[in-house]
Write a protein that holds these residues in place. Structure first.
Motif, PDB file in Angstrom:
ATOM      1  N   THR A 216       0.832  -1.197   0.000  1.00  4.64           N
ATOM      2  CA  THR A 216       0.000   0.000   0.000  1.00  4.64           C
ATOM      3  C   THR A 216       0.867   1.248   0.000  1.00  4.64           C
ATOM      4  O   THR A 216       0.635   2.182  -0.766  1.00  4.64           O
ATOM      5  N   TRP A 217       1.881   1.225   0.842  1.00  2.00           N
ATOM      6  CA  TRP A 217       2.735   2.416   0.902  1.00  2.00           C
ATOM      7  C   TRP A 217       3.522   2.608  -0.370  1.00  2.00           C
ATOM      8  O   TRP A 217       3.678   3.735  -0.866  1.00  2.00           O
ATOM      9  N   LEU A 218       4.023   1.504  -0.907  1.00  6.10           N
ATOM     10  CA  LEU A 218       4.785   1.623  -2.162  1.00  6.10           C
ATOM     11  C   LEU A 218       3.890   2.137  -3.275  1.00  6.10           C
ATOM     12  O   LEU A 218       4.271   3.013  -4.051  1.00  6.10           O
ATOM     13  N   LEU A 219       2.685   1.579  -3.317  1.00  5.99           N
ATOM     14  CA  LEU A 219       1.757   2.023  -4.357  1.00  5.99           C
ATOM     15  C   LEU A 219       1.441   3.504  -4.187  1.00  5.99           C
ATOM     16  O   LEU A 219       1.327   4.244  -5.161  1.00  5.99           O
ATOM     17  N   ALA A 220       1.325   3.928  -2.937  1.00  9.10           N
ATOM     18  CA  ALA A 220       1.064   5.351  -2.711  1.00  9.10           C
ATOM     19  C   ALA A 220       2.188   6.178  -3.320  1.00  9.10           C
ATOM     20  O   ALA A 220       1.939   7.213  -3.942  1.00  9.10           O
ATOM     21  N   GLY A 221       3.418   5.712  -3.149  1.00 19.98           N
ATOM     22  CA  GLY A 221       4.550   6.422  -3.743  1.00 19.98           C
ATOM     23  C   GLY A 221       4.446   6.475  -5.256  1.00 19.98           C
ATOM     24  O   GLY A 221       4.614   7.519  -5.877  1.00 19.98           O
ATOM     25  N   PHE A 222       4.161   5.335  -5.845  1.00 15.45           N
ATOM     26  CA  PHE A 222       4.016   5.286  -7.301  1.00 15.45           C
ATOM     27  C   PHE A 222       2.869   6.187  -7.740  1.00 15.45           C
ATOM     28  O   PHE A 222       2.993   7.000  -8.650  1.00 15.45           O
ATOM     29  N   ALA A 223       1.736   6.002  -7.061  1.00 10.30           N
ATOM     30  CA  ALA A 223       0.520   6.683  -7.502  1.00 10.30           C
ATOM     31  C   ALA A 223       0.674   8.185  -7.396  1.00 10.30           C
ATOM     32  O   ALA A 223       0.132   8.929  -8.207  1.00 10.30           O
TER      33      ALA A 223
END
Lengths: 497, 102, 455, 672
Positions: A216-223
């Protein structure tokens, strides 16, 4: 290595164009054009080869037939960085778009006199870097191209822009750089936490078992990076300014390419790398997207600067793309893909038309414009075409995409479907506002006297043909997008089960 | 040859080296500096000979010859330089040649 | 002498032949011919070394060894010698130049293959003496001064080196480089190691044995400086790698090397900081680069040998290109002379810009990968202090390289002479720039080359 | 390829589309005559093709679905197709016939326009015709929606045809936005059906709706009803239609009365099987239909403008169709569609010809003296009006209306109420129709005389040209005698013959006649006619409702009439409810209020800037900068110091080396 050529040809074309005038005057544009055309030929070659040989599945397990071409070579092995380029139908479509728009913009700025060599170089580099984004599957290389992409766009705004161009260019840079940090951080984390040493290979990382929380956190970074580039409210503040101040070709590439890279990233990586995180964050994406599509449309209704108006419509349309992606069902993702393509055509064309008006009368204020109908019928007719595309008239690719997104939304949640339908209604309000202020009536201050020249009309007709073609005969486009959509949907569905 | 003798010889060699080094540092005249270099090089020469003798190994003497040759070559070049400097710039004081600095 | 030995010695033989023939030709024949004949030597040596790069290593009796390091060292030395030969000036009045350059190359080759105190010493001295002779070729006061300094300091260095060998010899009775192992704890050997380090550090221009470097760089012809900056360092680095492989008395060796390495990085970079002369700046920065290599070797990283060789190889084209441009401009080019060079002479300007980029270690140049290797090796060895110093040094380095870099692009209206380049110079510049850029994008050929040399 | 019926079907809309493309493409320079020929070909060929196809269909050989091509979206297959069934054939033939008539008529009517505008006009009319025929003949929901939306687009362009008139542009935009709202309902319904049936083919999709659950059926039916009501200008979506009269008369005749507006009714006819599964929606449709019919008729009665009168009448008549659909008699609705198309287009064309070039424009007063000025058109108008009023037995309108009334009466208890409302509406219809006709008999006022000296005035000859008279006469004939077709049409569509009780027939027959009486009363009862004059004066000048009690004894009547004249003030209501909040919201979003422009985008930026200032304000002296600068200066000083190390004296260099050697030796000494 032909895949590499798709990136390198425009890149070196730009480099040569930069210096071409020193050797032989006014050759820069030829160099740029030739390099882009060669890139297009390389792309056609790769595509044809991939289609005829059934694609290259080498190196990627269980995905036979999806990839049209794949290239893998070491770059800095000890760093875990490799040159990993892969092309499926989705990338292919966007690459065609990118090179096509590149060629188109070179033709449009054929008679540019101010620092023309640098402009040609910037055009080529924009194409080259976004091609890199569309092809790279080594995340570090992807992030590298992602950051690099801002440089030519920055130059275009800062050097050939209008008004407060420096400030705008810096605003553009700040927004996207800060957002890019999220991507970089996530990429570095992903690269350095593998069990078998450092690797940035997206396919390897996709096979990893990352805990949903971390995902979730990584995706937040990507997103973050992708959504700022897309842009989705409330991250969109850079876009209207950038569009307004950028030169016409800059706006075209901005709308046609740069925004698409954000959509591409959202489309490609979340479902591939972070399916669990996607499941957590997708509802918020839907909320953000549905807010953005209404918000962008409403703000567009009140604009007086024509380019700004179109910029806000971009916000609305790209929010629809976000909704389609976050919907995570086949219809909506396919729709998002088609909206991306359609928006590239229609927004580019509108920017082109408004740019042509601006060249003639020196204003883009819709309160001062008017009377194209009487004085410039070609203008009016083409304007009408893209006016209908903007409000998603059936028969244009825009409608097809939005209808598919709405269909998908009906599968996800009625509320989002209704919101998209409402945005369709509001689209009529802003589209008619733009259209009738510019085309109908008579202008009080800014009378357009000269109709479109053939050099302007040619690109517009190409864009119009694209809009109608993909709106009426979308089968080819859908077939091209299908594998990527299926892969994404499968990735998401695997988590939901 | 005993170890004590060897140590003595080595101390002597080190002393020669040190004296030569001191000479280079203390004297300003080019000629004297070259001479001091000779003294300095004689230290290792002595050490090689002594060590060779200690181990009964002819290689030590071989090294001595090599050092000797080098010393000769070095001095030859040094003298040539000295002549050149003295003739063109009328310099004999090494401290005065300091155009290349900082 | 077996055919294998002959093959191993072939580079030395061709170099020797080239020296003799060109020396004989020098008084009478055309200068171009002399240069050409001389150039054949390094060219052939380089070819032989590269071709034999993958072959199994074998000791050549007694004095020399023929292994991967030796071959890579010979290849790099010969390549550098060849490059320096191209822009060696003045050529017309002094026909001895080309043979001397080949002689220096021979010295470097001997050093790279050295396995014995005698060959190490011999190699070092051949380099020093031929450099000395070349330095005075212009016969200017500056060149005399530089040569004199090199002579005196070189002799001190040589004496220290010899004394070191002698002390170790006194204890072990063995003059080969392998002698240092085994009896590592003996006091004489340890004292000898310190002196040996001092002697080698002189040639490697590490602080505080470095002071001849900037003076030589500004006094000697640029080609000589480039040779001293690249070839002799490569050869010495090979010796250092060999010594590191023979466990040297610890912790003297590592600590000492690390200490003088760190001192070199800091002092070299600081002294270069606002240096207005291009060649002196390069001299100081050469000290700093030596320091980087030294800390790599001192860190004891498993990657050390590879990293050190790669670093030197990556740094070579930049330095050579920069000196070639300096030679074309003539004299000791100052910051002001370089103003707007890229507009006056695009090829030279671009090559210099690229060279500075590479020396600064910025991306898209081969120097970046050198720096990358440096940091990777230090991280691998977990040598955080060394890493910190290297990082500080790189940051400082960025500043002065960028000052020169920016100057190249500044426009100014004062008329300045356009630098003169011969065709060969231009080709050399293009080749060096091409290498910087191409290896910067794809370093794999060089990486593979270096890896071939590893045991 | 042989000229098979299937191919002919595909060609029907193609010719009109081709005409659009030829006329719309800029590079060709066409002369006026060529424009006329192309436009007439585009308008006439569909009729020529539709006629045999309809005959074929009537003979029992309907073509069914003719696929165009197939798309694959994931697991779903999307087959685009046209189809020909009795309903499509009936409506298609009607549309193409009316289209041809209107295009023929336009040739004279539009004679005064410039060539460029004429091209645009005919191009758009042909595009509309193509779109409408596509929709009518659509075999799948995508093609259906394509035609549906293209009609809306054409409607926008054609209402705003006079691009220098702010009124017409606004009217066009209003129509476009309002119909778009309805289109969104329709789109939602179609997509939901698609998701359920996994097909877009109407012949699959409509039967598949039988398997829907009850809620879903109701929702979809309601959405369809919403879509139909928007397009058909039913209350409460009706306000765009009266405004749309700003377009040229042929446009009003073709789009905004006869065909496009009735497309909503056609939509419900198409989806009648689905509608019948949702009784609640059906009742709603019926109630709304009769309410709309009554509303339209009441408003029409007090209109001062002949086109607006006809527009309200269209609203009312389509309300009848909706009523019929609501009581489950789509066949009667279809029959009324056909009859309405004939007489309403006739009325528009005739009124357009009569009022053409008058000072008052399309005001009712322009109708004065029609009998003397334009006898042919007036006769046609009378025929159309009679048919609209539904004069018993002798007019076509009577038969179709009677079919509807019969169906309504058979709808149980609620049907009786609806029937009563419908009959009352029929009475009002008779009243407003005959009012317009009677005004045509009045003598012309001097001020209304067409002034021959005025160049802007278009003086048509008394008898009109063949282009005008031919369509008028054909349509007038149709308006009278087409009644005989009502029963065949209903048979054709598969309905039983309507059987009405004699009583209800008498009542229904009496209603229009009573209406005529009401009209006479309005003209001849002084109290009423005085009130009407008041209304006229107020509506033309003050545009303000007089206060209660103001304006004499008949003030109550005046207020009522004004209120109806203004369409019960729906426009004002919508202004308050939707337009103003929207505009205010948009203006607020764009920085006219207290918020900054684009608040959502700007607030984060402002917040960040604020945060940054809060953090940086205490750091304003920038200690770090000073530190850095001091550090920088320190480094430079260090450099100055360090460079003095390099003294240039060889002895110093040697000393440094000696120090280095000593240091290394000390290191040895110091380490074990």
């Amino acid at each position: 290595m032909t895949l590499g050529a798709i990136i390198l040809l425009p890149f070196f074309g730009g480099l040569v164009a930069l210096f071409a005038n020193l050797i032989w005057p006014r050759t820069d544009r030829w160099v740029a054009l030739v390099s882009l055309v060669l890139g297009m030929l390389a792309l056609i070659f790769v595509t044809a080869e991939g289609v005829l040989t059934g694609g290259s599945a080498a190196g990627i397990e269980g995905e036979a037939g999806r990839w049209l071409a794949l290239h893998r070579s070491d770059w800095a092995p000890s760093l875990g960085v490799q040159i990993l380029l892969a092309m499926d139908g989705f990338s292919g479509v966007l690459l065609f778009l990118s090179l096509g728009l590149g060629i188109l913009t070179v033709i449009l700025s054929w008679n540019e006199t101010e620092k023309s060599a640098l402009l040609m170089a910037a055009l080529c580099w924009t194409v080259a870097t976004s091609n890199g984004v569309f092809l790279a599957f080594d995340l570090l290389v992807f992030a590298f191209f992602w950051e690099l992409m801002m440089v030519p766009a920055f130059l275009m705004i800062a050097i050939w822009g209008h008004g407060t161009r420096e400030a705008t260019a810096i605003k553009f840079l700040i927004f996207n750089t800060i957002a890019g940090l999220g991507l970089l951080a996530a990429v570095f984390y992903l690269g350095s936490t593998g069990e078998n040493g450092v690797t940035f290979d997206a396919f390897v990382i996709a096979g990893r078992d990352i805990s949903p929380y971390v995902q979730t956190w990584l995706l937040a970074g990507f997103a973050l990076a992708f959504m700022v580039k897309l842009p989705v409210p409330p991250f969109h503040a850079w876009l209207p300014d950038a569009h307004t101040q950028a030169p016409t070709v800059g706006s075209i590439l901005l709308a046609g390419l740069l925004l698409k890279t954000g959509a591409y990233g959202l489309f490609r990586f979340p479902a591939m790398l972070f399916p669990d995180g996607f499941a957590v964050l997708a509802p918020y994406g839907l909320i953000l997207g549905s807010f953005g599509t209404i918000y962008g449309a409403l703000v567009a209704c009140g604009q007086t600067d024509a380019k700004r108006l179109v910029a806000y419509t971009s916000v609305a349309h790209m929010s629809v793309v976000l909704m389609g992606i976050c919907g995570g069902v086949h219809f909506s993702m396919m729709g998002a893909g088609i909206v991306m393509v359609a928006h590239a055509f229609s927004a580019s064309a509108l920017f082109l038309l408004i740019g042509a008006i601006y060249d003639r009368v020196g204003t883009r204020d819709i309160r001062e414009l008017g009377g194209l109908q009487r004085n410039a019928p070609r203008f009016a007719a083409t304007f009408a075409l893209f006016f209908s595309a903007t409000l998603a008239m059936p028969g244009t690719a825009n409608f097809l995409g939005e209808a598919l997104v709405i269909t998908g939304m009906f599968q996800v949640n009625w509320v989002y479907a209704s919101i998209t339908l409402i945005s369709l209604v509001i689209s009529v309000v802003y589209a008619t506002r733009l259209f009738q202020r510019v085309v109908f009536g008579a202008s009080r201050k800014a009378e357009v006297k000269q109709d479109l020249t053939w050099r302007e009309l040619g690109p517009i007709l190409v864009l119009g043909a694209g809009t109608l073609f993909f709106g009426l005969l979308p089968q080819g486009l859908m077939v091209a997008l299908d594998p990527a959509v299926n892969a994404a949907v499968d990735g998401i569905r695997a988590v939901q089960k | 040859m005993t170890d004590t003798f060897l140590i003595g010889m080595l101390v002597l060699a080190a002393g020669l080296f040190a004296v030569g080094l001191f000479g280079v540092l203390a004297r300003r005249a080019v000629l004297f500096q070259l001479l001091s270099l000779e003294v300095m090089l004689s230290g290792p020469s002595l050490a090689f000979i002594a060590a060779g003798a200690r181990h009964g190994d002819p290689a030590g003497q071989g090294m001595f010859v090599l050092v000797l040759i080098l010393a000769a070559a070095e001095v030859a070049l040094g003298l040539a330089l000295y002549l050149r400097m003295a003739r063109t710039a009328n310099v004999t004081d090494s401290d005065s040649i300091r155009d290349l600095r900082h | 002498m077996t055919p294998a030995d002959l093959a191993a010695l072939a580079p030395l033989i061709v170099l020797g032949l080239a020296i003799v023939v060109s020396m004989l030709l020098a008084p009478r024949a055309d200068a171009v011919l002399v240069r050409f004949v001389a150039a054949l030597g390094p060219f052939a040596a380089m070819g032989i070394a590269v071709m034999r790069l993958g072959a199994p290593s074998l000791p050549v009796p007694a004095l020399l060894v023929d292994d991967g390091f030796a071959r890579l060292g010979v290849a790099l030395v010969a390549a550098t010698g060849l490059a320096c030969l191209i822009f060696l000036r003045p050529a017309q009045p002094a026909r001895e130049g080309p043979p001397l350059m080949v002689l220096a190359t021979l010295g470097g080759a001997v050093l790279a293959m050295a396995q014995h105190a005698a060959t190490v010493f011999l190699g070092l001295e051949i380099i020093t003496l031929s450099l000395l002779a070349m330095t005075v070729l212009p016969r200017s006061n500056a060149s005399l001064e530089a040569a004199y300094k090199l002579l005196i300091l070189g002799a001190i260095g040589a004496a220290a080196l010899l004394l070191g060998f002698a002390l170790a010899y006194a204890q072990t009775g063995d003059l080969s480089l392998g002698a240092w192992s085994g009896s590592g704890s003996g006091m004489l050997v340890r004292l000898g190691a310190a002196l040996l380090l001092a002697g080698i550090a002189f040639k490697f221009s590490l602080v505080p044995f470095h002071m001849w470097t900037p003076d030589l760089f500004s006094g000697a012809p640029p080609a000589v400086a480039a040779f001293a900056g690249v070839a002799s360092k490569v050869a010495v680095a090979v010796v250092l790698i060999r010594l590191a492989a023979t466990p040297m008395p610890e912790p003297v060796w590592s600590t000492g090397l690390a200490a003088i390495g760190m001192a070199s990085i800091l002092l070299g970079n600081i002294q270069a900081l606002r240096q207005p002369s291009l060649v002196r700046m390069l001299g100081y920065s050469a000290v700093a680069h030596s320091g980087y290599v030294a800390v790599i070797l001192a860190s004891g990283a498993p990657l050390g040998a590879e990293a050190a060789l790669f670093y030197l190889a990556s740094y070579a084209p930049g330095l050579i290109a920069a000196f070639c441009v300096a030679a074309g401009i003539g004299g000791t080019p100052m910051l002001d002379d370089l103003r707007g060079l890229i507009w006056r002479s695009p090829i030279a300007g671009a090559a210099l810009a690229l060279a500075l980029l590479s020396l600064a270690g910025l991306p898209a140049s081969v120097g970046f990968l050198g720096k990358f290797y440096l940091f990777t090796a230090l991280i691998e060895a977990q040598a955080w202090a060394l890493l910190a110093v290297a990082a500080v040094g790189s940051a400082l380095g960025l500043y002065f390289y960028m000052v020169f870099m920016v100057t190249l692009f500044r426009r100014d209206d004062t008329p300045r002479p356009i630098p003169q380049f011969q065709t060969a110079d231009t080709i050399l510049l293009l080749a060096a720039s091409g290498m910087i850029a191409a290896l910067g994008v794809n370093p794999n050929p060089l990486v593979n080359l270096v890896r071939l040399a590893l045991p | 390829m042989t000229l098979s019926p299937a191919l002919i079907l595909l060609l029907v809309p193609s010719f009109a589309l081709a005409a659009f493309m030829v006329l719309g493409l800029y590079p060709y320079t066409l002369r006026r005559r060529q424009v006329h020929i192309i436009a007439l070909l585009g308008g006439g060929l569909p009729l020529l093709l539709m006629a045999p196809l309809t005959a074929l269909c009537a003979a029992g050989h309907c073509l069914g679905v003719v696929p165009i091509f197939t798309l694959t979206v994931g697991q779903s297959v999307v087959a685009l197709a046209l189809s020909l069934d009795p309903l499509g054939a009936t409506i298609g033939l009607t549309v193409s016939a009316i289209g041809a008539a209107v295009l023929v008529y336009s040739i004279t009517y539009m004679a005064a326009t410039s060539l460029a505008d004429l091209r645009r006009f005919f191009a758009l009319m042909n595009l509309f015709l193509a779109a409408m025929l596509t929709m009518v003949l659509a075999g799948d929901s995508i093609v259906f929606f394509l035609g549906w939306e293209l009609m809306g687009l054409c409607s926008y362009f054609l209402i705003a045809y006079n691009t220098t008139s702010a009124e017409s542009i606004t009217a066009g935009r209003k129509a476009f936005i309002m119909t778009r709202v309805a289109d969104a309902y329709l789109l939602a319904a179609l997509l939901l059906l698609f998701l359920h049936a996994n097909s877009v083919r109407l012949d699959v999709l409509i039967p598949a709706s039988a398997t829907l659950d009850a809620t879903m059926t109701t929702v979809i039916a309601a959405l369809l009803l919403g879509g139909a009501m928007g397009k058909s200008a039913q209350v409460p979506f009706h306000t765009w239609l009266p405004s749309a009269m700003a377009g040229p008369t042929p446009v009003s005749a073709l789009l905004h009365s006869a065909t496009m507006v009735a497309a909503g009714a056609f939509l419900l006819m198409r989806f009648a099987p689905l509608m019948q599964l949702a009784p609640m929606v059906q009742v709603a449709a019926a109630v709304l239909g009769v309410a709309t019919a009554a509303y339209g008729a009441m408003s029409a009665l007090f209109q001062q403008d002949v086109k607006r009168l006809l527009a309200y009448s269209s609203i009312s008549q389509i309300g009848f169709m909706m009523l019929s659909l609501g009581v489950g008699a789509p066949e009667a609705a279809a029959a009324h569609f056909v009859m309405h198309a004939i007489f309403k287009s006739l009325l528009f064309l005739a009124a357009g010809d009569i009022t053409h070039g008058c000072v008052e424009g399309t005001d009712l007063s322009s109708m004065r003296g029609a009998w003397t000025r334009k006898p042919v058109s007036y006769v046609a108008f009378v025929a159309g009006g009679a048919s609209l009023a539904g004069l018993p037995m002798v007019t076509a309108g009577w038969w179709s209306k009677e079919a509807i009334l019969t169906a309504v009466q058979g709808f149980g208890a609620i049907g009786q109420v609806l029937w009563l409302g419908a009959v009352l509406t029929a009475l009002l219809t008779g009243a407003y129709a005959s009012r317009a006709i009677m005004i045509g008999l009045m003598p012309m006022r001097e001020t209304d005389m067409p002034n021959a000296g005025n160049v802007h005035r278009h003086e048509a000859p008394r008898t009109g040209t063949i282009w005008t008279n031919l369509p008028l006469m054909l349509l007038a004939t149709g308006a009278i005698v087409a009644g005989v077709l009502v029963t065949p049409i209903m048979h054709f569509l598969g309905a039983e013959e309507p059987h009405a009780s004699a009583f209800s027939v008498y009542v229904a027959a009496a209603a229009p006649l009573l209406g005529v009486g009401l009209a006479l009363a309005l003209v001849f009862v002084p109290w009423l006619s005085e009130g009407l004059r008041n209304v006229r004066a107020i509506s033309r000048k003050a545009r303000k409702m007089p206060r209660r009690g103001e304006g004499g004894a008949n003030s109550r009547f005046v207020r009522l009439a004004l209120w109806l004249n203004w369409g019960m003030r729906f426009d004002g209501l919508y202004q308050v409810m939707f337009v103003r909040p929207f505009v205010k919201g948009v203006r607020w979003l764009n920085g006219y209020g207290k918020a900054p422009a684009d608040p959502v985008g700007t607030w984060p930026v402002l917040a960040l800037v604020w945060l940054q200032q809060k953090i940086t304000a205490p750091l304003a002296p920038d200690w770090f900068d000073k530190l850095w600068m001091r550090g920088g200066a320190g480094v430079v000083r260090l450099w100055a110091l360090a460079r003095t190390v390099q003294t240039g004296r060889v002895r110093d260099y040697g000393f440094a080396m000696a120090g280095g050697i000593a240091g290394l030796l000390l290191l040895v000494w110091g380490t074990p």
